[in-house]
Design a protein around this motif. Structure first.
Motif, mmCIF file in Angstrom:
data_model
loop_
_atom_site.group_PDB
_atom_site.id
_atom_site.type_symbol
_atom_site.label_atom_id
_atom_site.label_comp_id
_atom_site.label_asym_id
_atom_site.label_seq_id
_atom_site.Cartn_x
_atom_site.Cartn_y
_atom_site.Cartn_z
ATOM 1 N N ALA A 191 -14.939 -9.643 7.544
ATOM 2 C CA ALA A 191 -14.158 -10.877 7.416
ATOM 3 C C ALA A 191 -13.806 -11.402 8.806
ATOM 4 O O ALA A 191 -13.059 -10.752 9.543
ATOM 5 N N TYR A 192 -14.391 -12.533 9.173
ATOM 6 C CA TYR A 192 -14.173 -13.159 10.483
ATOM 7 C C TYR A 192 -13.950 -14.651 10.317
ATOM 8 O O TYR A 192 -14.250 -15.228 9.278
ATOM 9 N N THR A 193 -13.506 -15.284 11.401
ATOM 10 C CA THR A 193 -13.512 -16.730 11.526
ATOM 11 C C THR A 193 -14.578 -17.062 12.562
ATOM 12 O O THR A 193 -14.517 -16.580 13.692
ATOM 13 N N ARG A 194 -15.544 -17.871 12.182
ATOM 14 C CA ARG A 194 -16.623 -18.226 13.111
ATOM 15 C C ARG A 194 -16.094 -19.130 14.225
ATOM 16 O O ARG A 194 -15.363 -20.082 13.970
ATOM 17 N N ILE A 228 -17.048 -30.523 21.278
ATOM 18 C CA ILE A 228 -16.396 -29.340 21.841
ATOM 19 C C ILE A 228 -17.035 -29.087 23.189
ATOM 20 O O ILE A 228 -18.196 -28.702 23.269
ATOM 21 N N ASN A 229 -16.299 -29.354 24.239
ATOM 22 C CA ASN A 229 -16.845 -29.235 25.580
ATOM 23 C C ASN A 229 -16.225 -28.021 26.284
ATOM 24 O O ASN A 229 -15.297 -28.160 27.071
ATOM 25 N N MET A 230 -16.746 -26.847 25.940
ATOM 26 C CA MET A 230 -16.298 -25.602 26.567
ATOM 27 C C MET A 230 -17.509 -24.885 27.122
ATOM 28 O O MET A 230 -18.606 -24.991 26.592
ATOM 29 N N SER A 289 -6.600 -18.874 12.032
ATOM 30 C CA SER A 289 -7.848 -18.286 11.547
ATOM 31 C C SER A 289 -8.056 -18.629 10.083
ATOM 32 O O SER A 289 -7.127 -18.994 9.379
ATOM 33 N N ASN A 290 -9.308 -18.500 9.674
ATOM 34 C CA ASN A 290 -9.704 -18.713 8.285
ATOM 35 C C ASN A 290 -10.790 -17.683 7.992
ATOM 36 O O ASN A 290 -11.949 -18.031 7.807
ATOM 37 N N ASP A 291 -10.397 -16.412 8.003
ATOM 38 C CA ASP A 291 -11.360 -15.332 7.829
ATOM 39 C C ASP A 291 -12.072 -15.428 6.488
ATOM 40 O O ASP A 291 -11.444 -15.691 5.458
ATOM 41 N N GLN A 292 -13.381 -15.223 6.544
ATOM 42 C CA GLN A 292 -14.221 -15.180 5.356
ATOM 43 C C GLN A 292 -15.248 -14.087 5.552
ATOM 44 O O GLN A 292 -15.664 -13.828 6.678
ATOM 45 N N ASN A 318 -16.627 -26.513 14.659
ATOM 46 C CA ASN A 318 -15.594 -27.544 14.666
ATOM 47 C C ASN A 318 -14.517 -27.111 13.672
ATOM 48 O O ASN A 318 -14.530 -27.507 12.512
ATOM 49 N N ASN A 319 -13.603 -26.223 14.133
ATOM 50 C CA ASN A 319 -12.534 -25.741 13.261
ATOM 51 C C ASN A 319 -11.248 -25.579 14.071
ATOM 52 O O ASN A 319 -11.238 -25.753 15.292
ATOM 53 N N GLU A 320 -10.178 -25.277 13.396
ATOM 54 C CA GLU A 320 -8.862 -25.176 14.041
ATOM 55 C C GLU A 320 -8.815 -24.054 15.079
ATOM 56 O O GLU A 320 -8.138 -24.175 16.094
ATOM 57 N N SER A 321 -9.530 -22.971 14.842
ATOM 58 C CA SER A 321 -9.546 -21.858 15.794
ATOM 59 C C SER A 321 -10.164 -22.287 17.119
ATOM 60 O O SER A 321 -9.629 -21.995 18.194
ATOM 61 N N VAL A 322 -11.295 -22.980 17.046
ATOM 62 C CA VAL A 322 -11.974 -23.434 18.263
ATOM 63 C C VAL A 322 -11.130 -24.494 18.976
ATOM 64 O O VAL A 322 -11.035 -24.495 20.203
ATOM 65 N N LYS A 323 -10.494 -25.372 18.218
ATOM 66 C CA LYS A 323 -9.626 -26.388 18.835
ATOM 67 C C LYS A 323 -8.475 -25.736 19.593
ATOM 68 O O LYS A 323 -8.129 -26.156 20.699
ATOM 69 N N ALA A 324 -7.880 -24.696 19.008
ATOM 70 C CA ALA A 324 -6.804 -23.975 19.685
ATOM 71 C C ALA A 324 -7.325 -23.253 20.926
ATOM 72 O O ALA A 324 -6.665 -23.242 21.977
#
Length: 184
Positions: free
Chosen positions: A153-156, A68-70, A123-126, A85-91
């Motif tokens: 409840a958040y998505t990291r 992840i190069n941001m 998101s995948n809030d937990q 490394n999750n779908e939220s960060v990729k988006a």
């Protein structure tokens, strides 16, 4: 007749409550406090939420770590972030590759800065216990950067690695900030 109806309703209510409670993971404690903004602060934070699962039946994580190069700036200061490394960060990375993602943040609760992305991300809030430096997605459309602790409840999304708690508090607790996220 009334007693049978009341008994049936009571049994159905208890069954629903038990099934809702059993849906919680065995290794996490839920914070049942109500609040506004991006969550409600809790005083004692001794356990850190793990990103993984203790369930042996869960699908194995991919061994391939996608780089992840941001880059993230708070006002004009670049901070070193380790991104999840999750779908939220990729988006988010896809958005930032098209143009810088600029978010006007507002202080909230004396422990966080919150800002709207102007769009939603997957998101995948937990239930999550946060600590200073954590970056999370809230309600799929807001970024929260913590300089204190919270449980909600958040998505990291990531964690700021190069600032101490005192440095984060100095950077984030003196008024609203602007974060800028870019990707290559």
């Amino acid at each position: 007749m009334k007693n049978r109806l009341l008994t049936t309703i009571l049994i159905m209510s208890l069954t629903l409550m038990i099934s809702c409670l059993s849906a919680c993971s065995d290794n996490e404690k839920t914070d049942e406090t109500a609040g506004g903004g991006a969550g409600t602060e809790t005083e004692e934070m001794t356990d850190e939420t793990e990103n993984g699962s203790d369930n042996e039946d869960a699908a194995p994580e991919k061994n391939e770590e996608e780089v992840i190069n941001m880059t993230m700036k708070i006002n004009d200061e670049i901070v070193n972030v380790t991104w999840e490394n999750n779908e939220s960060v990729k988006a988010l990375m896809k958005m930032a590759a098209e143009e810088p993602v600029v978010v006007n943040m507002s202080m909230y609760g004396g422990f966080e800065q919150v800002g709207s992305l102007g769009t939603t991300l997957p998101s995948n809030d937990q239930n999550t216990k946060t600590k200073p430096g954590d970056i999370v997605l809230y309600t799929s459309d807001s970024i929260v950067v913590f300089y204190g602790n919270n449980s909600w409840a958040y998505t990291r999304l990531g964690h700021i690695e190069d600032k101490s708690k005192a440095e984060l508090q100095d950077l984030l607790s003196r008024g609203n900030v602007v974060i800028t996220i870019t990707a290559e």
